[in-house]
Scaffold this active site. Structure first.
Site, PDB file in Angstrom:
ATOM      1  N   LYS A  45     -26.403 -98.952 -21.214  1.00 25.48           N
ATOM      2  CA  LYS A  45     -25.129 -99.576 -20.826  1.00 25.48           C
ATOM      3  C   LYS A  45     -24.511-100.488 -21.885  1.00 25.48           C
ATOM      4  O   LYS A  45     -23.721-101.383 -21.575  1.00 25.48           O
ATOM      5  CB  LYS A  45     -25.243-100.353 -19.501  1.00 25.48           C
ATOM      6  CG  LYS A  45     -25.927 -99.622 -18.384  1.00 25.48           C
ATOM      7  CD  LYS A  45     -25.528 -98.180 -18.250  1.00 25.48           C
ATOM      8  CE  LYS A  45     -24.099 -97.988 -17.783  1.00 25.48           C
ATOM      9  NZ  LYS A  45     -23.744 -96.528 -17.846  1.00 25.48           N
ATOM     10  N   HIS A 103     -32.202 -94.294 -25.890  1.00 26.96           N
ATOM     11  CA  HIS A 103     -32.262 -95.687 -25.426  1.00 26.96           C
ATOM     12  C   HIS A 103     -33.642 -96.286 -25.711  1.00 26.96           C
ATOM     13  O   HIS A 103     -33.947 -97.386 -25.254  1.00 26.96           O
ATOM     14  CB  HIS A 103     -31.985 -95.774 -23.921  1.00 26.96           C
ATOM     15  CG  HIS A 103     -30.567 -95.499 -23.540  1.00 26.96           C
ATOM     16  ND1 HIS A 103     -29.492 -95.995 -24.234  1.00 26.96           N
ATOM     17  CD2 HIS A 103     -30.047 -94.789 -22.496  1.00 26.96           C
ATOM     18  CE1 HIS A 103     -28.370 -95.595 -23.652  1.00 26.96           C
ATOM     19  NE2 HIS A 103     -28.672 -94.855 -22.606  1.00 26.96           N
ATOM     20  N   SER A 133     -23.439-104.297 -15.996  1.00 31.64           N
ATOM     21  CA  SER A 133     -23.146-102.875 -16.110  1.00 31.64           C
ATOM     22  C   SER A 133     -24.347-102.034 -15.652  1.00 31.64           C
ATOM     23  O   SER A 133     -24.197-101.034 -14.939  1.00 31.64           O
ATOM     24  CB  SER A 133     -22.795-102.551 -17.568  1.00 31.64           C
ATOM     25  OG  SER A 133     -22.477-101.196 -17.709  1.00 31.64           O
TER      26      SER A 133
HETATM   27  P1  A3P Z   1     -19.066-101.230 -17.837  1.00 28.18           P
HETATM   28  O1  A3P Z   1     -20.030-100.821 -16.773  1.00 28.18           O
HETATM   29  O2  A3P Z   1     -19.138-102.716 -18.102  1.00 28.18           O
HETATM   30  O3  A3P Z   1     -17.672-100.795 -17.564  1.00 28.18           O
HETATM   31  P2  A3P Z   1     -23.287 -96.487 -21.955  1.00 28.18           P
HETATM   32  O4  A3P Z   1     -22.344 -95.437 -22.386  1.00 28.18           O
HETATM   33  O5  A3P Z   1     -24.226 -96.924 -23.044  1.00 28.18           O
HETATM   34  O6  A3P Z   1     -23.978 -96.100 -20.692  1.00 28.18           O
HETATM   35  O7  A3P Z   1     -22.426 -97.798 -21.635  1.00 28.18           O
HETATM   36  C1  A3P Z   1     -21.530 -97.799 -20.547  1.00 28.18           C
HETATM   37  C2  A3P Z   1     -20.626 -99.000 -20.621  1.00 28.18           C
HETATM   38  O8  A3P Z   1     -19.719 -98.823 -21.730  1.00 28.18           O
HETATM   39  C3  A3P Z   1     -19.771 -99.145 -19.363  1.00 28.18           C
HETATM   40  O9  A3P Z   1     -19.523-100.543 -19.211  1.00 28.18           O
HETATM   41  C4  A3P Z   1     -18.538 -98.362 -19.786  1.00 28.18           C
HETATM   42  O10 A3P Z   1     -17.386 -98.643 -19.022  1.00 28.18           O
HETATM   43  C5  A3P Z   1     -18.385 -98.880 -21.211  1.00 28.18           C
HETATM   44  N1  A3P Z   1     -17.505 -98.013 -22.021  1.00 28.18           N
HETATM   45  C6  A3P Z   1     -17.584 -96.701 -22.209  1.00 28.18           C
HETATM   46  N2  A3P Z   1     -16.546 -96.262 -22.957  1.00 28.18           N
HETATM   47  C7  A3P Z   1     -15.803 -97.347 -23.250  1.00 28.18           C
HETATM   48  C8  A3P Z   1     -14.589 -97.550 -23.977  1.00 28.18           C
HETATM   49  N3  A3P Z   1     -13.945 -96.546 -24.548  1.00 28.18           N
HETATM   50  N4  A3P Z   1     -14.107 -98.807 -24.056  1.00 28.18           N
HETATM   51  C9  A3P Z   1     -14.769 -99.845 -23.482  1.00 28.18           C
HETATM   52  N5  A3P Z   1     -15.912 -99.714 -22.769  1.00 28.18           N
HETATM   53  C10 A3P Z   1     -16.416 -98.478 -22.653  1.00 28.18           C
END
Ligand code: A3P
Length: 289
Positions: A45, A103, A133
């Site tokens: 996340k 991860h 998150s």
């Molecule tokens: P949130 O849950 O705070 O919205 P991962 O891809 O490592 O699983 O991380 C997911 C997090 O990155 C989520 O956070 C997601 O919304 C955020 N995320 C993914 N794409 C994004 C983007 N283009 N801009 C900002 N945040 C992004």
């Protein structure tokens, strides 16, 4: 059809994991990287999908045929009945370089990445937004252990009793690795939110890429949160174990959402505990921008 029960968390070489990350362990451990492979490493996340999309666009541009991000940039750690083994997905990748997501904490990363001096892009996110998150993700992802309520989840996060273990160890040990392993680019989620274009420039200089101004502008637009949230190839709407009605994968994409979750007391306790675990003054996170 009966729901598959949620998995249990257990200790695996000192890291909390579930069966979905240990059943294919021998293949992960013995995975043979190629020298031009690029590994995208993050604590869960912290923005792995965002950076995966950026790298995919930088290297391969717009795909003629839509392909979900988890096929373009396979998640090598996983082995799940619904999705198969991540290492098999990597083996099927026709691209060069291959973009691979993990991860794992640094000590569990397959050795051949390091032996081949593969480039590694690490993304870190401040602990408070990261745990928020992760909590929402664990609510909606039926292949993760039950998260329970927010306050118990927060306690477990502080003790590393969540999938992939301690956030504190993860970000610190990858940071330490950077001191001896020059092919590691350490990025921060908060910097990306603040100025995506600037962070793409830094990434390009690490990767030795020189996109045109137009190309870069186009990529900055493509990877905007609102754009990615709407795109079924990026928002994981095709993944059966995710219940997006509980919480979307692309949830908010913001810095400081923790303020909507932490009570004043939780925040004070968290800060106290944080100080005891984050002793390296060279590694600083921003919880607001
Ligand atoms: P949130 O849950 O705070 O919205 P991962 O891809 O490592 O699983 O991380 C997911 C997090 O990155 C989520 O956070 C997601 O919304 C955020 N995320 C993914 N794409 C994004 C983007 N283009 N801009 C900002 N945040 C992004």
């Amino acid at each position: 059809m009966d729901e598959v029960p949620r998995p249990e968390l257990f200790d695996f070489h000192g890291v909390s994991l579930t069966q979905y990350f240990t059943e294919n362990w021998e293949n992960v451990r013995n995975f043979q990287a190629r020298p031009d492979d690029i590994l995208i490493a993050t604590y869960p996340k912290a923005g792995s999908t965002w950076v995966s999309n950026i790298l995919d666009l930088l290297y391969f541009g717009q795909r003629e045929k839509p392909i979900p991000i988890y096929e373009r940039v396979p998640y090598m750690d996983i082995c799940h009945p619904e999705v198969g083994a991540g290492t098999d997905w990597v083996d099927k990748l026709p691209t060069s370089p291959r973009l691979i997501k993990t991860h794992f904490p640094v000590q569990l990363v397959p050795k051949s990445f390091l032996e081949h001096k593969c480039r590694i892009v690490y993304v870190a996110r401040n602990a408070k937004d990261n745990v928020v998150s992760f909590f929402h993700f664990d609510r909606m992802n039926k292949s993760q252990p039950e998260p329970g309520d927010w306050s118990s989840y927060l306690e477990r996060f502080k003790h590393g009793k969540v999938v992939f273990g301690s956030w504190y160890d993860h970000v610190n040990n990858w940071w330490k690795k950077k001191q001896t392993y020059s092919n590691l680019h350490y990025m921060f989620f908060e910097d990306m939110v603040e100025d995506t274009g600037r962070e793409i420039d830094k990434l390009c200089s690490f990767l030795g890429l020189t996109p045109s101004v137009e190309e870069k502008t186009r990529i900055v637009g493509e990877v905007h949160f609102d754009k990615m949230k709407k795109d079924d190839m990026l928002n994981y709407s095709t993944v059966p174990v995710f219940d997006l009605k509980v919480s979307p994968f692309m949830r908010k994409g913001k810095v400081s959402d923790w303020k909507n979750h932490f009570t004043v007391a939780q925040n004070e306790d968290f800060d106290e505990d944080y100080k005891t675990k984050m002793k390296d003054p060279t590694l600083q996170f921003r919880t607001e921008i």
